[in-house]
Design an enzyme around this catalytic site. Structure first.
Site: not given
Length: 255
Positions: A156, A169, A173
């Site tokens: 991402s 998150y 990532k």
């Protein structure tokens, strides 16, 4: 876009010839980008194994593929469970005899400041987004060594930039991007390609269900990202793409 219409994918005959008989394992295949990938590769003639934490969702997508003449199989499992992850790879090979492409797509998130972030939520995000791709790549590589194969890790823009209230998150990532490049260096001599695909905002339940007020005009159709994945896989055998970014024209998390 939680449901993808398989009829919207029309395979180019030359591309279909390259994917026919290949086996693709898609994690998080029950919705969003995973469903788009599953439909696209099935339309290209590949055997598609749909893995998802929610077996019902995986089976729904599999039923659509079968109705269109596709060869598919659904597996309900948690990518962060070592036993389940190994079993999913073994089951894929038992069903179709090979594993040619692993798409580490399953992902989750939690949005909250660090002082409210629970240990359980941190573990869930890291286990799904980072530990899962490690496990599946580890087990898939055993079968791909020597004969070739391709592992694609869906990362991402959160692996390139950071914004508040998403520490788990971002950590997962950024970690996935590092893992992907490390595996690219390690597995390339064994004829295994590894690619990190950095996806910008997509019109999928991952964003739409959590942020109902989001401006959908700034998002891209997951089918577009699926096309980029296919383009990576269509590169000649002597070429590998370690990293690629696919973002909407109006991406808000990237300049």
């Amino acid at each position: 876009m939680s449901n993808v219409n398989v009829s919207s994918y029309v395979a180019d005959p030359a591309e279909a010839a390259l994917f026919a008989g290949k086996t693709v394992l898609v994690t998080g295949g029950g919705s969003g980008l995973g469903a788009a990938l599953s439909h696209m590769f099935s339309a290209c003639g590949a055997n598609v194994v749909i893995g998802d934490l929610n077996l019902d969702k995986a089976q729904t997508v599999a039923s659509l593929l079968e109705a269109a003449g596709g060869k598919t199989h659904a597996i309900g499992f948690n990518v962060g469970d070592p036993v389940a992850a190994e079993r999913a790879v073994d089951e894929t090979i038992e069903r179709f005899g090979t594993l040619d492409v692993l798409l580490n797509n399953a992902g989750t998130d939690v949005t909250c400041p660090i002082d409210e972030l629970s240990h359980a939520d941190w573990d869930r995000v890291i286990r799904t987004n980072l530990y899962g791709p490690f496990l599946l790549s580890k087990y898939a590589a055993k079968h791909m060594r020597g004969s070739g194969g391709h592992i694609i890790n869906i990362s991402s823009t959160a692996a390139k930039r950071a914004w508040p209230n998403a520490s788990a998150y971002h950590a997962s990532k950024w970690g996935l991007l590092g893992l992907s490049h490390a595996l690219h260096a390690e597995l390339r001599p064994q004829k295994i390609k590894v690619t990190a695909l950095i996806a910008g905002g997509m019109s999928t339940p991952f964003l739409l269900d959590r942020f109902p007020g989001i401006d959908v005009s700034t998002l891209q159709d997951p089918a577009n990202v699926a096309q980029a994945v296919k383009a990576v896989l269509l590169m000649p055998a002597q070429t590998v793409i370690p990293e690629i970014m696919v973002i909407p024209m109006q991406e808000t998390s990237w300049p």
